[in-house]
Motif scaffolding. Structure first.
Motif, PDB file in Angstrom:
ATOM      1  N   VAL A  46      52.908  48.372  30.859  1.00 49.76           N
ATOM      2  CA  VAL A  46      52.496  47.819  32.162  1.00 49.76           C
ATOM      3  C   VAL A  46      52.528  46.291  32.097  1.00 49.76           C
ATOM      4  CG1 VAL A  46      51.134  49.628  33.308  1.00 49.76           C
ATOM      5  CG2 VAL A  46      50.141  48.385  31.401  1.00 49.76           C
ATOM      6  N   PRO A  47      53.753  45.725  32.151  1.00 46.70           N
ATOM      7  CA  PRO A  47      53.878  44.278  31.926  1.00 46.70           C
ATOM      8  C   PRO A  47      53.434  43.424  33.107  1.00 46.70           C
ATOM      9  CG  PRO A  47      56.039  45.241  32.380  1.00 46.70           C
ATOM     10  CD  PRO A  47      55.057  46.369  32.400  1.00 46.70           C
ATOM     11  N   ASP A  48      53.350  44.019  34.303  1.00 53.44           N
ATOM     12  CA  ASP A  48      53.147  43.153  35.465  1.00 53.44           C
ATOM     13  C   ASP A  48      51.890  43.498  36.241  1.00 53.44           C
ATOM     14  OD1 ASP A  48      53.951  45.538  36.307  1.00 53.44           O
ATOM     15  OD2 ASP A  48      55.642  44.859  37.532  1.00 53.44           O
ATOM     16  N   VAL A  49      50.835  43.839  35.494  1.00 53.65           N
ATOM     17  CA  VAL A  49      49.572  44.152  36.164  1.00 53.65           C
ATOM     18  C   VAL A  49      48.671  42.932  36.107  1.00 53.65           C
ATOM     19  CG1 VAL A  49      47.489  45.555  36.003  1.00 53.65           C
ATOM     20  CG2 VAL A  49      49.714  46.586  35.636  1.00 53.65           C
ATOM     21  N   ARG A  50      48.078  42.608  37.252  1.00 48.86           N
ATOM     22  CA  ARG A  50      47.136  41.481  37.274  1.00 48.86           C
ATOM     23  C   ARG A  50      45.770  41.930  36.764  1.00 48.86           C
ATOM     24  NH1 ARG A  50      47.806  37.419  42.157  1.00 48.86           N
ATOM     25  NH2 ARG A  50      49.989  36.921  41.847  1.00 48.86           N
ATOM     26  N   VAL A  51      45.103  41.037  36.073  1.00 44.99           N
ATOM     27  CA  VAL A  51      43.764  41.353  35.565  1.00 44.99           C
ATOM     28  C   VAL A  51      42.839  40.214  35.976  1.00 44.99           C
ATOM     29  CG1 VAL A  51      42.386  41.717  33.477  1.00 44.99           C
ATOM     30  CG2 VAL A  51      44.773  42.470  33.522  1.00 44.99           C
ATOM     31  N   LEU A  94      47.693  36.321  35.911  1.00 42.19           N
ATOM     32  CA  LEU A  94      48.413  36.401  37.187  1.00 42.19           C
ATOM     33  C   LEU A  94      49.889  36.619  36.907  1.00 42.19           C
ATOM     34  CD1 LEU A  94      46.637  33.291  38.670  1.00 42.19           C
ATOM     35  CD2 LEU A  94      46.362  35.613  39.529  1.00 42.19           C
ATOM     36  N   VAL A  95      50.527  37.320  37.814  1.00 39.93           N
ATOM     37  CA  VAL A  95      51.982  37.492  37.677  1.00 39.93           C
ATOM     38  C   VAL A  95      52.578  37.699  39.066  1.00 39.93           C
ATOM     39  CG1 VAL A  95      51.803  39.989  37.213  1.00 39.93           C
ATOM     40  CG2 VAL A  95      53.808  38.741  36.425  1.00 39.93           C
ATOM     41  N   GLY A  96      53.765  37.168  39.271  1.00 41.33           N
ATOM     42  CA  GLY A  96      54.450  37.367  40.558  1.00 41.33           C
ATOM     43  C   GLY A  96      53.903  36.462  41.644  1.00 41.33           C
ATOM     44  N   ASP A  97      54.087  36.893  42.882  1.00 41.26           N
ATOM     45  CA  ASP A  97      53.723  36.062  44.034  1.00 41.26           C
ATOM     46  C   ASP A  97      52.238  36.189  44.377  1.00 41.26           C
ATOM     47  OD1 ASP A  97      56.442  35.506  44.308  1.00 41.26           O
ATOM     48  OD2 ASP A  97      56.750  37.083  45.813  1.00 41.26           O
ATOM     49  N   SER A  98      51.631  35.071  44.750  1.00 38.32           N
ATOM     50  CA  SER A  98      50.327  35.102  45.438  1.00 38.32           C
ATOM     51  C   SER A  98      50.634  34.626  46.850  1.00 38.32           C
ATOM     52  CB  SER A  98      49.327  34.150  44.786  1.00 38.32           C
ATOM     53  OG  SER A  98      48.970  34.610  43.512  1.00 38.32           O
ATOM     54  N   ARG A 191      50.918  34.138  33.995  1.00 32.77           N
ATOM     55  CA  ARG A 191      50.211  32.863  33.797  1.00 32.77           C
ATOM     56  C   ARG A 191      48.713  33.125  33.654  1.00 32.77           C
ATOM     57  NH1 ARG A 191      52.439  33.826  38.592  1.00 32.77           N
ATOM     58  NH2 ARG A 191      51.177  33.601  40.477  1.00 32.77           N
ATOM     59  N   ARG A 192      48.141  32.496  32.639  1.00 39.86           N
ATOM     60  CA  ARG A 192      46.708  32.659  32.389  1.00 39.86           C
ATOM     61  C   ARG A 192      45.965  31.560  33.134  1.00 39.86           C
ATOM     62  NH1 ARG A 192      47.416  32.286  26.025  1.00 39.86           N
ATOM     63  NH2 ARG A 192      48.944  30.799  26.821  1.00 39.86           N
ATOM     64  N   ARG A 218      34.191  37.214  47.050  1.00 39.14           N
ATOM     65  CA  ARG A 218      35.041  37.083  45.856  1.00 39.14           C
ATOM     66  C   ARG A 218      35.064  38.394  45.089  1.00 39.14           C
ATOM     67  NH1 ARG A 218      38.285  33.268  44.807  1.00 39.14           N
ATOM     68  NH2 ARG A 218      38.753  34.210  42.835  1.00 39.14           N
ATOM     69  N   TYR A 219      33.934  39.113  45.117  1.00 47.47           N
ATOM     70  CA  TYR A 219      33.891  40.365  44.370  1.00 47.47           C
ATOM     71  C   TYR A 219      34.502  41.505  45.174  1.00 47.47           C
ATOM     72  CZ  TYR A 219      31.014  38.062  40.961  1.00 47.47           C
ATOM     73  OH  TYR A 219      30.576  37.202  40.001  1.00 47.47           O
ATOM     74  N   VAL A 220      34.186  41.532  46.459  1.00 40.53           N
ATOM     75  CA  VAL A 220      34.573  42.695  47.253  1.00 40.53           C
ATOM     76  C   VAL A 220      36.046  42.661  47.578  1.00 40.53           C
ATOM     77  CG1 VAL A 220      34.198  43.914  49.428  1.00 40.53           C
ATOM     78  CG2 VAL A 220      32.276  42.944  48.196  1.00 40.53           C
ATOM     79  N   SER A 221      36.514  41.496  48.104  1.00 45.90           N
ATOM     80  CA  SER A 221      37.921  41.479  48.512  1.00 45.90           C
ATOM     81  C   SER A 221      38.785  40.896  47.401  1.00 45.90           C
ATOM     82  CB  SER A 221      38.091  40.660  49.785  1.00 45.90           C
ATOM     83  OG  SER A 221      37.850  39.312  49.495  1.00 45.90           O
ATOM     84  N   GLY A 222      38.164  40.213  46.417  1.00 45.50           N
ATOM     85  CA  GLY A 222      38.958  39.565  45.377  1.00 45.50           C
ATOM     86  C   GLY A 222      39.930  38.605  46.029  1.00 45.50           C
ATOM     87  N   SER A 223      39.477  37.387  46.342  1.00 48.52           N
ATOM     88  CA  SER A 223      40.371  36.524  47.137  1.00 48.52           C
ATOM     89  C   SER A 223      41.579  36.036  46.352  1.00 48.52           C
ATOM     90  CB  SER A 223      39.605  35.364  47.764  1.00 48.52           C
ATOM     91  OG  SER A 223      38.506  35.020  47.024  1.00 48.52           O
ATOM     92  N   VAL A 224      41.647  36.342  45.042  1.00 51.49           N
ATOM     93  CA  VAL A 224      42.928  36.183  44.370  1.00 51.49           C
ATOM     94  C   VAL A 224      43.668  37.488  44.636  1.00 51.49           C
ATOM     95  CG1 VAL A 224      44.084  35.857  42.170  1.00 51.49           C
ATOM     96  CG2 VAL A 224      41.919  34.747  42.607  1.00 51.49           C
ATOM     97  N   PRO A 225      44.645  37.487  45.547  1.00 56.32           N
ATOM     98  CA  PRO A 225      45.210  38.767  45.979  1.00 56.32           C
ATOM     99  C   PRO A 225      46.002  39.451  44.867  1.00 56.32           C
ATOM    100  CG  PRO A 225      46.373  36.927  46.990  1.00 56.32           C
ATOM    101  CD  PRO A 225      45.295  36.342  46.163  1.00 56.32           C
ATOM    102  N   ILE A 226      45.922  40.751  44.856  1.00 54.61           N
ATOM    103  CA  ILE A 226      46.698  41.538  43.891  1.00 54.61           C
ATOM    104  C   ILE A 226      48.102  41.665  44.477  1.00 54.61           C
ATOM    105  CG2 ILE A 226      46.837  43.716  42.672  1.00 54.61           C
ATOM    106  CD1 ILE A 226      44.304  42.133  41.971  1.00 54.61           C
ATOM    107  N   GLY A 227      49.080  41.079  43.812  1.00 55.87           N
ATOM    108  CA  GLY A 227      50.413  40.875  44.384  1.00 55.87           C
ATOM    109  C   GLY A 227      51.218  42.091  44.717  1.00 55.87           C
TER     110      GLY A 227
END
Ligand SMILES: O=C(O)CCC(=O)C(=O)O
Length: 227
Positions: A46-51, A94-98, A191-192, A218-227
């Motif tokens: 799973v190389p492209d999963v955001r954490v 992070l990976v890919g587009d935000s 990118r870390r 920040r917790y509920v919607s996670g404003s860093v979007p999952i791409g």
């Protein structure tokens, strides 16, 4: 000559973002080691999963080398003009587009400090911003913001073709922005990122409400979007 804090404060107020070059250079090796201890790298399966690890200050006390630093204190005091507090902290792989987004729109200003532990350039996930889009007095609320977010449907443009200011980063740099500002990142590899968010100590009832809402969002919607 103006001080760094004055310049950063003005850039944040007027444009909504600033880069402080090499502000964390002295501690970047400690932070990188700490990040790699706390966030496991992606596997080949799973190389492209955001954490995202929230509240990372509890697991990564090394981040205090930045949050407790004199320059963060001065930037925040110059910007908020009062005492401030840290609302959230996170470590992100992070990976890919935000996509174009702001981290919610609040009357109370919040600052987000981000440190990339890997180089980011225009086409490899550098953050980009629409200057001035954080300001309610600037005509950005409503349709203009919607058009940027719906760039394909409304403008027939790819996200990376919406003109924004690309802010490249190398390890040690710190990018700080008003979380209302429209921002995105395109075509990035892995990118870390370490980040924390600050707010001026809430005084009014509206500021207290905004601060709780921001924290929850920040917790509920996670404003860093999952791409
Ligand atoms: O680096 C990215 O992909 C976007 C990060 C972002 O949107 C954020 O930290 O708020």
């Amino acid at each position: 000559m103006q001080t760094l804090e004055h310049n950063v404060g003005q850039q944040l107020r007027v444009f909504g973002f600033a880069r402080i070059e090499q502000a964390a250079a002295e501690v970047i090796d400690d932070l990188t080691r700490a990040f790699d201890r706390v966030v496991k790298p992606p596997t080949e399966d799973v190389p492209d999963v955001r954490v995202t690890k929230f509240d990372v200050l509890t697991e990564m006390p090394e981040l205090e080398l930045v949050t407790e630093s004199e320059w963060v204190r001065t930037v925040c005091q110059t910007f908020f003009e009062r005492r401030f507090q840290i609302v959230t902290s996170d470590a992100n792989l992070l990976v890919g587009d935000s996509y174009w987004h702001s981290d919610g729109f609040y009357r109370t200003p919040f600052l987000r400090f981000v440190l990339y532990l890997d180089d980011t350039e225009g086409d490899t996930g550098a953050l980009r911003f629409i200057a001035g889009s954080h300001r309610a007095d600037n005509g950005w609320l409503g349709d203009p913001t919607r058009h940027v977010i719906r760039h394909h449907q409304d403008l027939g443009l790819d996200g990376s073709d919406v003109p924004g200011v690309v802010v490249e980063s190398r390890p040690g740099d710190v990018i700080v922005f008003d979380t209302n500002v429209l921002h995105s990142a395109w075509r990035g590899g892995i990118r870390r990122q370490l980040a924390f968010n600050c707010v001026g100590e809430p005084v009014t009832e509206a500021e207290r409400r905004d601060t709780s809402r921001y924290f929850l969002n920040r917790y509920v919607s996670g404003s860093v979007p999952i791409g």
